[in-house]
Design an enzyme around this catalytic site. Sequence first.
Site, PDB file in Angstrom:
ATOM      1  N   ARG A  53       6.569   4.110   6.368  1.00 70.36           N
ATOM      2  CA  ARG A  53       6.889   5.472   6.803  1.00 70.36           C
ATOM      3  C   ARG A  53       7.962   5.400   7.879  1.00 70.36           C
ATOM      4  NH1 ARG A  53       5.198   7.330   2.868  1.00 70.36           N
ATOM      5  NH2 ARG A  53       3.458   8.780   2.577  1.00 70.36           N
ATOM      6  N   HIS A  63      13.734   7.454   0.316  1.00 73.36           N
ATOM      7  CA  HIS A  63      12.264   7.507   0.138  1.00 73.36           C
ATOM      8  C   HIS A  63      11.920   7.490  -1.360  1.00 73.36           C
ATOM      9  CE1 HIS A  63       8.257   8.937   2.083  1.00 73.36           C
ATOM     10  NE2 HIS A  63       8.028   8.279   0.961  1.00 73.36           N
TER      11      HIS A  63
HETATM   12  P1  NDP Z   1      -3.626   0.655   2.247  1.00 71.83           P
HETATM   13  O1  NDP Z   1      -4.445   1.640   2.983  1.00 71.83           O
HETATM   14  O2  NDP Z   1      -4.168   0.035   1.006  1.00 71.83           O
HETATM   15  O3  NDP Z   1      -3.219  -0.559   3.210  1.00 71.83           O
HETATM   16  C1  NDP Z   1      -2.803  -0.357   4.523  1.00 71.83           C
HETATM   17  C2  NDP Z   1      -2.671  -1.702   5.206  1.00 71.83           C
HETATM   18  O4  NDP Z   1      -2.164  -1.462   6.520  1.00 71.83           O
HETATM   19  C3  NDP Z   1      -4.010  -2.415   5.359  1.00 71.83           C
HETATM   20  O5  NDP Z   1      -3.856  -3.794   5.182  1.00 71.83           O
HETATM   21  C4  NDP Z   1      -4.385  -2.093   6.805  1.00 71.83           C
HETATM   22  O6  NDP Z   1      -5.216  -3.052   7.415  1.00 71.83           O
HETATM   23  C5  NDP Z   1      -3.014  -2.109   7.447  1.00 71.83           C
HETATM   24  N1  NDP Z   1      -3.071  -1.393   8.730  1.00 71.83           N
HETATM   25  C6  NDP Z   1      -3.331  -0.091   8.955  1.00 71.83           C
HETATM   26  N2  NDP Z   1      -3.334   0.172  10.271  1.00 71.83           N
HETATM   27  C7  NDP Z   1      -3.083  -1.002  10.883  1.00 71.83           C
HETATM   28  C8  NDP Z   1      -2.979  -1.410  12.238  1.00 71.83           C
HETATM   29  N3  NDP Z   1      -3.138  -0.533  13.236  1.00 71.83           N
HETATM   30  N4  NDP Z   1      -2.714  -2.703  12.504  1.00 71.83           N
HETATM   31  C9  NDP Z   1      -2.574  -3.589  11.495  1.00 71.83           C
HETATM   32  N5  NDP Z   1      -2.657  -3.283  10.184  1.00 71.83           N
HETATM   33  C10 NDP Z   1      -2.914  -2.007   9.894  1.00 71.83           C
HETATM   34  O7  NDP Z   1      -2.228   1.390   1.963  1.00 71.83           O
HETATM   35  P2  NDP Z   1      -1.184   1.073   0.795  1.00 71.83           P
HETATM   36  O8  NDP Z   1      -0.895  -0.376   0.785  1.00 71.83           O
HETATM   37  O9  NDP Z   1      -1.628   1.688  -0.480  1.00 71.83           O
HETATM   38  O10 NDP Z   1       0.082   1.904   1.296  1.00 71.83           O
HETATM   39  C11 NDP Z   1       0.686   1.638   2.546  1.00 71.83           C
HETATM   40  C12 NDP Z   1       1.675   2.747   2.894  1.00 71.83           C
HETATM   41  O11 NDP Z   1       2.843   2.665   2.082  1.00 71.83           O
HETATM   42  C13 NDP Z   1       1.211   4.186   2.658  1.00 71.83           C
HETATM   43  O12 NDP Z   1       0.316   4.618   3.659  1.00 71.83           O
HETATM   44  C14 NDP Z   1       2.511   4.938   2.689  1.00 71.83           C
HETATM   45  O13 NDP Z   1       2.828   5.324   4.017  1.00 71.83           O
HETATM   46  C15 NDP Z   1       3.536   3.913   2.198  1.00 71.83           C
HETATM   47  N6  NDP Z   1       4.111   4.287   0.903  1.00 71.83           N
HETATM   48  C16 NDP Z   1       5.468   4.488   0.827  1.00 71.83           C
HETATM   49  C17 NDP Z   1       6.041   4.810  -0.370  1.00 71.83           C
HETATM   50  C18 NDP Z   1       7.511   4.943  -0.500  1.00 71.83           C
HETATM   51  O14 NDP Z   1       7.992   5.353  -1.567  1.00 71.83           O
HETATM   52  N7  NDP Z   1       8.287   4.581   0.498  1.00 71.83           N
HETATM   53  C19 NDP Z   1       5.240   4.992  -1.592  1.00 71.83           C
HETATM   54  C20 NDP Z   1       3.837   4.734  -1.392  1.00 71.83           C
HETATM   55  C21 NDP Z   1       3.302   4.403  -0.185  1.00 71.83           C
HETATM   56  P3  NDP Z   1      -6.713  -3.338   6.879  1.00 71.83           P
HETATM   57  O15 NDP Z   1      -6.509  -4.134   5.600  1.00 71.83           O
HETATM   58  O16 NDP Z   1      -7.325  -4.131   7.965  1.00 71.83           O
HETATM   59  O17 NDP Z   1      -7.345  -2.002   6.640  1.00 71.83           O
HETATM   60  C1  OXD Z   2       3.531   7.943  -0.982  1.00 73.74           C
HETATM   61  C2  OXD Z   2       4.979   8.167  -0.908  1.00 73.74           C
HETATM   62  O1  OXD Z   2       2.870   7.938   0.048  1.00 73.74           O
HETATM   63  O2  OXD Z   2       5.618   8.385  -1.961  1.00 73.74           O
HETATM   64  O3  OXD Z   2       3.030   7.740  -2.113  1.00 73.74           O
HETATM   65  O4  OXD Z   2       5.549   8.091   0.174  1.00 73.74           O
END
Ligand code: NDP
Ligand code: OXD
Length: 316
Positions: free
Chosen positions: A231, A279
């Site tokens: 993000r 994005h």
């Molecule tokens: P998940 O919820 O599966 O994974 C999130 C990861 O981030 C986990 O490993 C989590 O740790 C870690 N995390 C969260 N908070 C912290 C913290 N404070 N410190 C350290 N690690 C942290 O999410 P996804 O992998 O499915 O997606 C990640 C992000 O990708 C989405 O939230 C979205 O913002 C972004 N995204 C962007 C897109 C784009 O087109 N640019 C499309 C889709 C998604 P833990 O394993 O310990 O819970």
């Molecule tokens: C998502 C994105 O969160 O597209 O899936 O950013």
Amino acid sequence: MTILLAMTPESQAPLWRARLQSALPGRRIVTPNEIGERTQTRYAVSWRHPEGALAGLPNLRAIFSLGAGVDHLFSDPLLPDAPIVRVVDDDLTNRMSEWVVLHALLHLRRQRLYDEAQAERRWREEDLEQPAAKDVRIGLMGLGALGQDAARKLRAMGFPVAGWSRAEKRVEGVGCFHGREGLDAMAARTDILVALLPLTPETRGILDARLFAKLARDGRLGGPILINAGRGGLQVEADIVAALESGALQAASLDVFETEPLPSNSPLWRHPRVYVSPHCAAVSEPEAVTRNIAAQIAAYERGEGLRHVIDRALGY
Ligand code: NDP
Ligand code: OXD
């Protein structure tokens, strides 16, 4: 029983409505101004819905985000207290890994420099060093659904991969770090830093000058590289620009921005060592996502639990 579809931009609502309708035949899909009897709404489907659009629905059972991220929901102070389900889907995951691997390889293979040479009709056969993937260390921030798939595919390309999460984790073939101290330790062995984190109060602004200063300086690419597809709120853009000037960062690939669309006066647009994409790293493909929502509703109504429900206290 109705399903409320509340999203912006509104211009995309007809397409999503048609897909939801074909995935959920027999259900009534309504938009906020067609809602009618509010007790009838069981589910809401949202992407950046207008503030208050989901309020006052006494029988709401779940809110489905049309993306993997859910930060867009929390900007609504009137968001109801129903379970929030996010997208976890192979189609989206594969798209994200494609983008991450693409950008890791663009930097590994110095594609920007070859593009510049082509524009000048210059044959740069010998003067650029070509490190192998095995000599370039990747540090992945986020080891969730997207981070773990990206880790696997980056490893398949030969990159040594470490990853960072909030809670302690084990992922085969990946050096795992967690917590604030873990981030510094991972940064110290990172040549390409990839952010696949959700935006939460804890992660906002985490990609800043302090972190860039911790990245490895002894890598084969001539300086650390930042790739962010999580993000825009994760990054401090003024720090990125300053780091590119000072050499604390050598280059960056950014798919997400503090303000989207990226303002035309942002220096990132024209920076010679920055790749900007709008994005689009992993778009939510309507057919895949609505199929997923329909399967979740069917399972829920059979008495099975909802999957991929976020933890509101953590914000992801
Ligand atoms: P998940 O919820 O599966 O994974 C999130 C990861 O981030 C986990 O490993 C989590 O740790 C870690 N995390 C969260 N908070 C912290 C913290 N404070 N410190 C350290 N690690 C942290 O999410 P996804 O992998 O499915 O997606 C990640 C992000 O990708 C989405 O939230 C979205 O913002 C972004 N995204 C962007 C897109 C784009 O087109 N640019 C499309 C889709 C998604 P833990 O394993 O310990 O819970
Ligand atoms: C998502 C994105 O969160 O597209 O899936 O950013």
